[in-house]
Write an enzyme that holds these catalytic residues in place. Structure first.
Site: not given
Ligand code: MRU
Length: 356
Positions: A35, A37, A224, A235
């Site tokens: 998981r 981005a 993301d 998130k």
């Molecule tokens: C570089 S990480 C940025 C986002 O991907 C992170 O903050 C996030 O929201 C991840 O969400 P997830 O649902 O755990 O994949």
């Protein structure tokens, strides 16, 4: 075969997950074994290479992978890059084996580039923090998980906090637990502990009183997808933090590679926000602690049976609430369409304001 650290099992266990085909990788992506981005982009690219090497239909595999989670634009980007490299190789006369090797090389290149981007974001982010808040001793609030677990390198927002820590300038990392899947509690606290940071975990709804007590100097989060107008999908729970930060005059800084900026999405309202199953909210545990299944009924009830849940995985923060976007190409502050586009074209200033 793709070998992943199964993030569903952290922090209790460090277990590898072996994906030998594309459906297994798609399931790993959907259930958040892998998981965040940038890592989704890398995993997607390796998934295409795996499909090619195993003689699967690459176009179909690319569609399945890119569609596994809709909001993180890096996933579609990584898949597209490897698939294009594969198709180009075939067009240029390569046989299937050679074209699969080209797809793998492209995935490895993306992996490497992401590691380099992490290091550059960390440096730009720390310089920007020092400009905004001279004197150091930062108390930084972060949300979700943005460290090495989501990247080929040190990550995004967490990498900036880690750079501050390395420079002796991080007084405290406030870690939002990040309901419902607890990426903050399970993953960011795990990374902060390993890095030897002074960190404190809080429930998401405790953030307000922390700001009110004057205990937060800056918010650092990842993204993301960043739309062309600077709207930031991250998130769920990020937007309320941005509102709190504005009210309390605290900088709200987004750290993301330019691969997360989607100039084709013109504004925040056009970003597709992933809606996740309600049982992640109505049951304690699933899927994080319940093991590898993400089936309803696997966890202990947190609400009466049959309760409906609203469970968007992300929310969208408008650009006017974002103090700065830090990328590997530099920083844009205030956040403007032109400034973002310039950064994506590699024309950003190292630090300081982008041109609006
Ligand atoms: C570089 S990480 C940025 C986002 O991907 C992170 O903050 C996030 O929201 C991840 O969400 P997830 O649902 O755990 O994949």
């Amino acid at each position: 075969m793709i070998v992943l650290l199964d993030q569903r099992r952290l922090p209790a266990e460090e277990v590898e997950l072996l994906c030998t085909d594309v459906p297994a990788l798609v399931e790993a992506i959907r259930t958040l074994a892998v998981r965040g981005a940038p890592l989704l982009g890398i995993a997607g690219a390796y998934g295409v290479a795996l499909a090619a090497a195993r003689g699967f239909d690459v176009e179909e595999a690319a569609g399945l992978l890119a569609g596994a989670r809709p909001t993180a634009v890096n996933l579609a980007y990584g898949v597209r890059r490897a698939a294009r490299a594969y198709e180009e190789a075939l067009k240029n006369g390569a046989d299937g084996v050679r074209a699969a090797a080209v797809a793998l090389a492209e995935a490895r290149a993306l992996h490497r580039e992401d590691a380099e981007a992490s290091a550059r974001m960390a440096a730009h982010g720390l310089t920007h923090l020092e400009e905004l808040l001279p004197g150091g001793g930062y108390r930084v609030l972060t949300h979700c998980n943005t460290g090495a677990l989501v990247s080929g390198g040190g990550g995004t927002a967490f990498a900036v906090a880690a750079a501050a820590h390395g420079a002796g300038q991080l007084r405290r990392l406030w870690v939002d637990e990040t309901r419902p899947l607890l990426q903050g509690a399970r993953l960011t606290a795990y990374e902060a502990a390993r890095a030897g940071m002074a960190y404190t975990l809080l429930t998401d709804n405790a953030a307000g009183s922390l700001f009110a007590a004057g205990e937060v100097d800056a918010v650092l989060i990842g993204a993301d997808r960043i739309a062309a107008d600077g709207s930031v999908a991250n998130k769920v729970g990020s937007y309320p933090l941005a509102v709190l930060a504005r009210y309390h005059h605290v900088p709200f800084i987004v750290v993301a590679p330019t691969t997360t900026v989607d100039l084709g999405t013109l504004e925040g309202a056009a970003i597709e926000v992933e809606q996740r199953p309600g049982h992640e909210v109505t049951e304690f545990s699933a899927p994080a602690v319940a093991g590898v299944t993400a089936e309803p009924g696997a966890g202990a009830p947190a609400a009466p049976l049959g309760t409906q849940a609203y469970n968007p995985a992300f929310d969208v923060t408008p650009p006017e609430l974002v103090t700065a976007v830090v990328t590997e190409n530099g920083v844009v502050s205030p956040v403007t369409r032109t400034g973002l586009a310039e950064l994506c074209a590699g024309q950003g200033k190292g630090t300081g304001s982008g041109q609006g």
